[in-house]
Design a protein around this motif. Structure first.
Motif, mmCIF file in Angstrom:
data_model
loop_
_atom_site.group_PDB
_atom_site.id
_atom_site.type_symbol
_atom_site.label_atom_id
_atom_site.label_comp_id
_atom_site.label_asym_id
_atom_site.label_seq_id
_atom_site.Cartn_x
_atom_site.Cartn_y
_atom_site.Cartn_z
ATOM 1 N N LEU A 13 0.816 -1.216 0.000
ATOM 2 C CA LEU A 13 0.000 0.000 0.000
ATOM 3 C C LEU A 13 0.851 1.270 0.000
ATOM 4 O O LEU A 13 0.379 2.340 -0.365
ATOM 5 C CB LEU A 13 -0.954 0.007 1.198
ATOM 6 N N ARG A 14 2.119 1.165 0.406
ATOM 7 C CA ARG A 14 2.964 2.354 0.407
ATOM 8 C C ARG A 14 3.351 2.730 -1.014
ATOM 9 O O ARG A 14 3.611 3.872 -1.323
ATOM 10 C CB ARG A 14 4.240 2.091 1.226
ATOM 11 N N LYS A 15 3.407 1.707 -1.922
ATOM 12 C CA LYS A 15 3.877 1.969 -3.278
ATOM 13 C C LYS A 15 2.760 1.992 -4.301
ATOM 14 O O LYS A 15 2.798 2.712 -5.272
ATOM 15 C CB LYS A 15 4.892 0.895 -3.686
ATOM 16 N N GLU A 16 1.766 1.108 -4.118
ATOM 17 C CA GLU A 16 0.721 1.034 -5.137
ATOM 18 C C GLU A 16 -0.668 1.083 -4.512
ATOM 19 O O GLU A 16 -1.563 0.340 -4.878
ATOM 20 C CB GLU A 16 0.900 -0.232 -6.003
ATOM 21 N N GLY A 17 -0.804 1.948 -3.520
ATOM 22 C CA GLY A 17 -2.084 2.094 -2.835
ATOM 23 C C GLY A 17 -3.100 2.825 -3.692
ATOM 24 O O GLY A 17 -2.767 3.412 -4.721
ATOM 25 N N PRO A 18 -4.383 2.783 -3.287
ATOM 26 C CA PRO A 18 -5.439 3.472 -4.021
ATOM 27 C C PRO A 18 -5.396 4.977 -3.754
ATOM 28 O O PRO A 18 -4.732 5.409 -2.807
ATOM 29 C CB PRO A 18 -6.711 2.860 -3.438
ATOM 30 N N PRO A 19 -6.067 5.776 -4.572
ATOM 31 C CA PRO A 19 -6.138 7.214 -4.289
ATOM 32 C C PRO A 19 -6.845 7.476 -2.959
ATOM 33 O O PRO A 19 -7.560 6.614 -2.457
ATOM 34 C CB PRO A 19 -6.949 7.764 -5.460
ATOM 35 N N ARG A 20 -6.641 8.652 -2.400
ATOM 36 C CA ARG A 20 -7.254 9.029 -1.122
ATOM 37 C C ARG A 20 -8.763 8.796 -1.128
ATOM 38 O O ARG A 20 -9.432 9.068 -2.117
ATOM 39 C CB ARG A 20 -7.003 10.517 -0.863
ATOM 40 N N GLY A 21 -9.258 8.296 -0.014
ATOM 41 C CA GLY A 21 -10.695 8.094 0.090
ATOM 42 C C GLY A 21 -11.171 6.815 -0.578
ATOM 43 O O GLY A 21 -12.367 6.545 -0.644
ATOM 44 N N TRP A 81 -10.156 2.428 -1.092
ATOM 45 C CA TRP A 81 -9.451 1.367 -0.368
ATOM 46 C C TRP A 81 -9.058 0.178 -1.229
ATOM 47 O O TRP A 81 -8.405 -0.720 -0.772
ATOM 48 C CB TRP A 81 -10.298 0.943 0.846
ATOM 49 N N ILE A 82 -9.521 0.167 -2.459
ATOM 50 C CA ILE A 82 -9.162 -0.929 -3.345
ATOM 51 C C ILE A 82 -8.061 -0.443 -4.283
ATOM 52 O O ILE A 82 -8.274 0.475 -5.082
ATOM 53 C CB ILE A 82 -10.392 -1.401 -4.147
ATOM 54 N N ALA A 83 -6.868 -1.036 -4.172
ATOM 55 C CA ALA A 83 -5.722 -0.619 -4.983
ATOM 56 C C ALA A 83 -5.995 -0.933 -6.455
ATOM 57 O O ALA A 83 -6.718 -1.872 -6.769
ATOM 58 C CB ALA A 83 -4.466 -1.337 -4.507
ATOM 59 N N PRO A 84 -5.408 -0.136 -7.365
ATOM 60 C CA PRO A 84 -5.663 -0.336 -8.796
ATOM 61 C C PRO A 84 -5.432 -1.782 -9.255
ATOM 62 O O PRO A 84 -6.210 -2.323 -10.026
ATOM 63 C CB PRO A 84 -4.659 0.611 -9.462
ATOM 64 N N ARG A 85 -4.377 -2.415 -8.722
ATOM 65 C CA ARG A 85 -4.087 -3.788 -9.163
ATOM 66 C C ARG A 85 -5.206 -4.736 -8.713
ATOM 67 O O ARG A 85 -5.656 -5.588 -9.479
ATOM 68 C CB ARG A 85 -2.736 -4.244 -8.592
ATOM 69 N N LEU A 86 -5.652 -4.578 -7.495
ATOM 70 C CA LEU A 86 -6.733 -5.435 -7.009
ATOM 71 C C LEU A 86 -8.005 -5.185 -7.812
ATOM 72 O O LEU A 86 -8.726 -6.116 -8.180
ATOM 73 C CB LEU A 86 -6.974 -5.184 -5.510
ATOM 74 N N GLN A 87 -8.245 -3.904 -8.115
ATOM 75 C CA GLN A 87 -9.431 -3.547 -8.907
ATOM 76 C C GLN A 87 -9.404 -4.261 -10.258
ATOM 77 O O GLN A 87 -10.400 -4.852 -10.687
ATOM 78 C CB GLN A 87 -9.467 -2.032 -9.108
ATOM 79 N N ALA A 88 -8.232 -4.235 -10.914
ATOM 80 C CA ALA A 88 -8.113 -4.883 -12.221
ATOM 81 C C ALA A 88 -8.368 -6.386 -12.111
ATOM 82 O O ALA A 88 -9.045 -6.988 -12.947
ATOM 83 C CB ALA A 88 -6.723 -4.617 -12.802
ATOM 84 N N GLU A 89 -7.846 -6.973 -11.041
ATOM 85 C CA GLU A 89 -8.005 -8.420 -10.852
ATOM 86 C C GLU A 89 -9.474 -8.784 -10.595
ATOM 87 O O GLU A 89 -9.965 -9.796 -11.072
ATOM 88 C CB GLU A 89 -7.137 -8.902 -9.683
ATOM 89 N N ILE A 90 -10.151 -7.951 -9.818
ATOM 90 C CA ILE A 90 -11.576 -8.209 -9.561
ATOM 91 C C ILE A 90 -12.338 -8.130 -10.882
ATOM 92 O O ILE A 90 -13.157 -8.986 -11.202
ATOM 93 C CB ILE A 90 -12.161 -7.190 -8.557
ATOM 94 N N GLN A 93 -3.484 -6.696 0.808
ATOM 95 C CA GLN A 93 -3.036 -5.299 0.851
ATOM 96 C C GLN A 93 -2.462 -5.004 2.228
ATOM 97 O O GLN A 93 -3.118 -5.214 3.239
ATOM 98 C CB GLN A 93 -4.220 -4.360 0.552
ATOM 99 N N THR A 94 -1.233 -4.500 2.237
ATOM 100 C CA THR A 94 -0.576 -4.253 3.520
ATOM 101 C C THR A 94 0.417 -3.099 3.420
ATOM 102 O O THR A 94 0.956 -2.822 2.355
ATOM 103 C CB THR A 94 0.160 -5.517 4.017
ATOM 104 N N HIS A 95 0.638 -2.451 4.554
ATOM 105 C CA HIS A 95 1.685 -1.435 4.639
ATOM 106 C C HIS A 95 3.005 -2.037 5.088
ATOM 107 O O HIS A 95 4.023 -1.385 5.107
ATOM 108 C CB HIS A 95 1.297 -0.333 5.638
ATOM 109 N N MET A 96 2.956 -3.295 5.537
ATOM 110 C CA MET A 96 4.198 -3.892 6.042
ATOM 111 C C MET A 96 4.421 -5.283 5.463
ATOM 112 O O MET A 96 4.371 -6.267 6.178
ATOM 113 C CB MET A 96 4.213 -3.920 7.564
ATOM 114 N N PRO A 97 4.720 -5.325 4.153
ATOM 115 C CA PRO A 97 4.909 -6.633 3.516
ATOM 116 C C PRO A 97 6.083 -7.415 4.098
ATOM 117 O O PRO A 97 6.147 -8.626 3.905
ATOM 118 C CB PRO A 97 5.162 -6.281 2.043
ATOM 119 N N GLU A 98 6.970 -6.733 4.825
ATOM 120 C CA GLU A 98 8.141 -7.451 5.364
ATOM 121 C C GLU A 98 7.855 -8.096 6.727
ATOM 122 O O GLU A 98 8.650 -8.870 7.234
ATOM 123 C CB GLU A 98 9.362 -6.512 5.449
#
Ligand code: ADP
Ligand code: ZN
Length: 726
Positions: free
Chosen positions: A390-398, A400-409, A596-601
Motif C-alpha cells: 500500500l505504500r507503493k501502489e495504494g489506491p487514491p485518497r478516500g 481502499w481498493i488498490a488499482p491492481r486489485l481492482q483490475a483483478e476483480i 493489501q498491507t503497509h508492512m509486507p516485510e
C-alpha cells in the motif's frame, strides 16, 4: 437419631452448597436436581457430592429446611459434576455460577404440552359442508394426525376439526411427545475417503472404540475434508448407540453444515445455540439426558449438556476466539471440553487448518496426537497470496481498493467468477470527525469511538451498544455539515465496489446486519448458488463456509490489529487471513488471493504470502518461548472496575500491594485496562505472569484470602488464561 441431610448447590454466586433435610422416603444421590426453599422462594438446585472434610462437620439439623421435591428423571451426570467443580477451582468463579451454566435451561422446566391427535370413526354426520367433506376425505386413510396437521392438510380451520369431533365423526386421542431428534443413520451415505482421510478417520474410530481419554489435533488445510473425516468418528459413536458432541463457533452453525450432516446421516443433528427456541431446547435437554439424542451440534454452551453416554467430542475450528467466554465465568470452551473428555474417559478431536499456538505446541510435545491432511480433497490448490504494498501502489485518497486489485476483480467478474473482499471492520466508517475542529465522536460511556452504520443511519458503540443519530452539526464547535466519516468499514467498501463495478451484484456479510441467523443462512445460500458476484465481509466469512464459485479473495487491510504490541494479534491475523484465503478455489476454478498491507516485510505477511504455515509457527512459537508467554508461561488478568476512576485505581493499587510472593511470579501493573472505560465503568488491570506448570489458580485463591475486600461498587474480575497478552 440424626435426620438425614444433603448438600444442594444453588445456581447463585455462592461457592459452597447449602444443607437441607431429606424428607422420609426420598432417596437422593449426587447429581439429582431438586427444588428447595431459599428465603421465601423455591429454587432448582443440584445435590452435590460431599467433599471429604464436610462429612465430619456437625450440623444443627433443627434449623434446616427440607428438600421440596426431586425433579423427575433429571440429574447431572458425574462427569459434568466433576467438570463444574474443576472449572470453579480453575477460574475462581463461584461454583454456583458455573452450575448455573448447566442449569440455565432447567430453571423453569416447562411441562411438555400434551399433543392431541384425531382419527376417523367411520361415522358420517348428516350435515356435510364442503370443508367437512374435505376433512373426512383426508382422514379416510384411517391414520392418526395431530389436530393442527389434519386442519392444514384439508385446508380447513381448526374449528371444523372440533365440530367433527363433536359430531362423532372424529375421535381424539393423546399423542406421544415428538422425539427430540431423529436417529441419525451412520450408513446413510458413506463417502469414499482419500487415503490420508481414511487413515485419519481410522485413527479416530479406534479412539472412539477405545473408550478412553485421548486428544487428537485434526490438522488439515482448508478444503482437505476434515468434516468428512470426523463424521466417520461420529458414525462410529452412533453405531455404538452412544453420543457425540460437535462444538462449532456459533456462526459456523450454518445451513451449509446442517445440510452436510443431513446428506451424511439422513437427518439433521440436534442444534444447540442461542437461536434455538426455549421449548425445543427443553426437549433436546431431556433427549440428551436420556441418551435418545445421539448427536448435538452446538455453540460453546453445549459443553454443559447432561450427556448420558458421551463417546466423542469434536471441537471444529478449535482456534476460534468465539470459544472464549469473557463475561461472567471466564472460560475457554475448547480447553474445558478437553477437561470434560478426560472426566468422561472419551476421546476429543480438535480440528483446524490454523491451530492455535497452544494446541500446536501440545501436538509438537506429543501430548496431543496429530492427524494431518496436508492436501485439499480432489487436489485443488490452496491459493497463494500476492502482496500489494500500500505504500507503493495504494489506491487514491478516500478509496481502499488498490488499482491492481481492482483490475483483478474486474477480470474475475468477466470470467464469471465470484470475488470476496475481506475487511474486519463492521459498519460504514470506524470514526466520524469534524472537518473544522477535528473533534471525534466518542461513546459517552466507553473509551471508544462511535462507528457509523449507514444502513441503520446511526453511530454505534461496538462495546456497549449505545447508539445515536449521525449529528449534522459538530457537537463541539457547532460548525454546520462538518461531520465526515473517516476510514472504511464493510458498508463503505461495498459503496466503492458499487462505484467501480456498477453491474456486479454485491452483498455485505457482517454479524450486525439485521435479520439474524435466518437471514444470514439465506444470504450464504445465495452466495453458494452464485447469485452474488462480490461479497464484502468481516471475519464472519472466514468460518467454515464453502463457496464453490469463489475465484478471488482480496484482503483489504491485513494490518488491522497488528502493530499494537499484542502478540496474540499476529496469530489472529494469520488465522483470519489464511482462513479467508482458503475460501477461494474450492470448486473447479483455481483460486487467487491478494493481500493489501503497509508492512509486507512483517513475518506474518511473509508467511501468508509464501503460504508457509511452518514458518509462521516457527517464528511465533519462538517468540512466545523467548517472552515466556503462553504456552511457555502462564497468565491471568485481574480487571478492577468501579463507577469512579480513582476508586478503581485505588483498589487496584491496594490489591497489587497485597500480592503474595512466589518464586517466578510477577504482578504487572496496575495500568489502565485496554478499554479504560466500558459501560461507564472505569477499568484498571493487573497482569499476573507465572512460569509454565505453575498452579496459578491456587496462587490466586491464596491471594484472594489476604486481599483487601472491594468496597462500594468496586468489582474484581479474574480471567485465567486471557486471550489478550497485552
Ligand atoms: P475442510 O473442513 O477441511 O475445510 P471440507 O470438509 O469442507 O474441508 O471439505 C471440502 C470439500 O471437499 C467439501 O465440499 C466436501 O464435501 C468435499 N469432500 C471432502 N472429502 C470428500 C470425500 N471423501 N468425498 C467427496 N467429497 C469430499
Ligand atoms: Zn459504549
Amino acid at each position: 437419631m440424626t435426620a438425614s441431610t444433603v448438600d444442594v448447590l444453588l445456581p447463585l454466586g455462592l461457592d459452597t452448597p447449602y444443607s437441607y433435610l431429606v424428607p422420609d422416603g426420598l432417596a437422593l444421590v449426587p447429581g439429582d436436581l431438586v427444588t428447595v426453599p431459599l428465603g421465601s422462594r423455591l429454587m432448582v438446585g443440584c445435590v452435590w457430592p460431599r467433599r471429604g472434610d464436610a462429612q465430619a462437620k456437625e450440623v444443627d439439623t433443627s434449623k434446616l429446611k427440607a428438600v421440596k421435591k426431586r425433579l423427575d428423571h433429571r440429574a447431572l451426570p458425574p462427569d459434568l459434576i466433576k467438570l463444574i467443580d474443576w472449572m470453579a477451582d480453575y477460574t475462581l468463579a463461584p461454583r454456583g455460577m458455573v452450575l448455573r451454566m448447566a442449569l440455565r435451561h432447567e430453571e423453569n422446566p416447562s411441562p411438555a404440552r400434551e399433543r392431541v391427535g384425531v382419527r376417523a370413526t367411520g361415522h358420517t354426520p348428516e350435515r356435510l359442508t364442503a370443508a367437512r367433506r374435505r376433512l373426512l376425505d383426508v382422514m379416510s386413510d384411517g391414520f392418526v394426525r395431530a389436530k393442527t396437521d389434519a386442519a392444514r392438510e384439508a385446508g380447513v380451520s381448526p374449528s371444523v376439526v372440533d365440530g367433527m369431533v363433536d359430531e362423532g365423526a372424529l375421535e381424539t386421542l393423546v399423542l406421544p411427545p415428538p422425539p427430540a431428534a431423529e436417529t441419525p443413520d451412520p450408513d446413510h451415505a458413506t463417502p469414499t475417503l482419500s487415503e490420508p482421510q481414511a487413515e485419519a478417520a481410522a485413527a479416530m474410530v479406534e479412539a472412539v472404540k477405545a473408550r478412553a481419554f485421548s486428544v487428537h489435533l485434526l490438522d488439515g488445510v482448508t478444503g482437505s475434508g476434515k468434516t468428512e473425516v470426523y463424521f466417520e468418528a461420529v458414525a462410529e459413536s452412533i453405531r455404538a448407540g452412544r453420543q457425540a458432541l460437535i462444538l462449532l463457533p456459533e456462526i459456523a452453525l450454518t445451513q451449509a453444515f446442517l445440510d452436510r450432516f443431513t446428506r451424511r446421516f439422513g437427518v439433521t443433528p440436534a442444534e444447540w445455540h442461542s437461536g434455538v427456541s426455549t421449548r425445543r431446547r427443553g426437549r433436546i435437554l431431556r433427549g440428551v439426558a436420556e441418551g435418545e439424542v445421539q448427536v448435538v451440534a452446538g455453540a460453546r454452551s453445549a459443553l454443559f449438556l447432561p450427556f448420558r453416554d458421551l463417546a466423542l467430542t469434536i471441537v471444529d475450528e478449535e482456534h476460534d476466539p468465539a470459544y472464549k467466554q469473557e463475561d461472567g465465568v471466564a472460560y475457554h470452551a475448547r480447553d474445558m471440553a478437553v477437561v470434560r473428555a478426560r472426566f468422561s474417559s472419551s476421546p476429543i478431536v480438535l480440528a483446524s487448518a490454523t491451530p492455535s499456538i497452544e494446541t500446536e505446541v501440545n501436538a509438537r510435545r506429543g501430548r496431543y496426537g496429530r492427524l494431518a491432511l496436508p492436501l485439499r480433497f480432489g487436489g485443488a490448490k490452496v491459493p497463494g497470496l500476492a502482496p500489494i504494498d500500500l505504500r507503493k501502489e495504494g489506491p487514491p485518497r478516500g478509496r481502499w481498493i488498490a488499482p491492481r486489485l481492482q483490475a483483478e476483480i474486474g477480470q474475475t467478474l468477466e470470467d464469471g467468477g465470484q470475488a470476496l473482499l475481506f475487511l474486519n471492520r463492521r459498519g460504514y466508517a470506524p470514526l466520524t470527525l469534524c472537518r473544522s475542529c477535528g473533534v471525534r465522536v466518542k461513546c459517552p460511556s466507553c473509551s471508544a469511538w462511535l462507528v457509523e452504520h449507514r444502513f441503520r443511519r446511526r453511530l454505534t458503540c461496538h462495546h456497549c451498544g449505545y447508539n445515536a443519530p449521525v449529528p449534522e452539526n459538530c457537537p463541539a464547535c457547532g460548525e454546520k455539515d462538518s461531520m465526515v466519516p473517516c476510514g472504511p468499514g464493510v458498508e463503505r467498501l461495498q459503496e466503492e465496489v458499487q462505484v467501480l463495478f456498477p453491474e456486479a451484484r454485491s452483498l455485505v456479510l457482517s454479524s450486525d446486519m439485521t435479520g439474524g441467523m435466518e437471514r444470514m443462512r439465506a444470504e450464504l445460500d445465495a452466495v453458494a448458488k452464485g447469485e452474488v458476484d462480490v461479497i464484502v465481509g468481516t471475519q464472519l466469512v472466514a468460518k467454515g463456509h464453502n463457496f464453490p464459485g469463489l475465484a478471488l479473495v482480496g484482503v483489504v487491510d491485513a494490518d488491522v490489529g497488528l502493530g499494537q504490541g499484542d502478540p496474540r494479534a499476529a496469530e489472529r491475523t494469520f488465522q483470519l487471513v489464511h482462513q479467508v484465503a482458503g475460501r477461494a478455489g474450492r470448486g473447479a476454478t483455481e483460486g487467487r488471493g491478494f493481500i493489501q498491507t503497509h508492512m509486507p516485510e512483517h513475518p506474518v505477511m511473509q508467511a501468508l504470502v509464501k503460504g508457509d504455515r511452518t514458518a509462521f509457527y516457527e517464528t511465533e512459537i519462538n517468540a512466545r518461548e523467548e517472552a515466556h508467554l503462553p504456552p511457555y508461561g502462564r497468565l491471568a488478568s485481574l480487571v478492577i472496575s468501579a463507577n469512579e476512576g480513582p476508586a478503581a485505581e485505588g483498589h487496584a493499587r491496594r490489591l497489587a500491594a497485597s500480592a503474595p510472593r512466589a518464586e517466578g511470579v510477577r504482578v504487572l501493573g496496575p495500568a489502565e485496562a485496554p478499554l479504560a472505560v466500558l459501560r461507564g465503568r472505569h477499568r484498571w488491570r493487573l497482569l499476573v505472569r507465572a512460569p509454565r506448570g505453575f498452579d496459578l489458580s491456587g496462587y490466586l485463591r491464596a491471594w484472594r484470602e489476604v486481599a483487601p475486600r472491594p468496597t462500594g461498587n468496586t468489582k474484581v474480575s479474574i480471567d485465567v488464561d486471557p486471550m489478550s497478552f497485552m
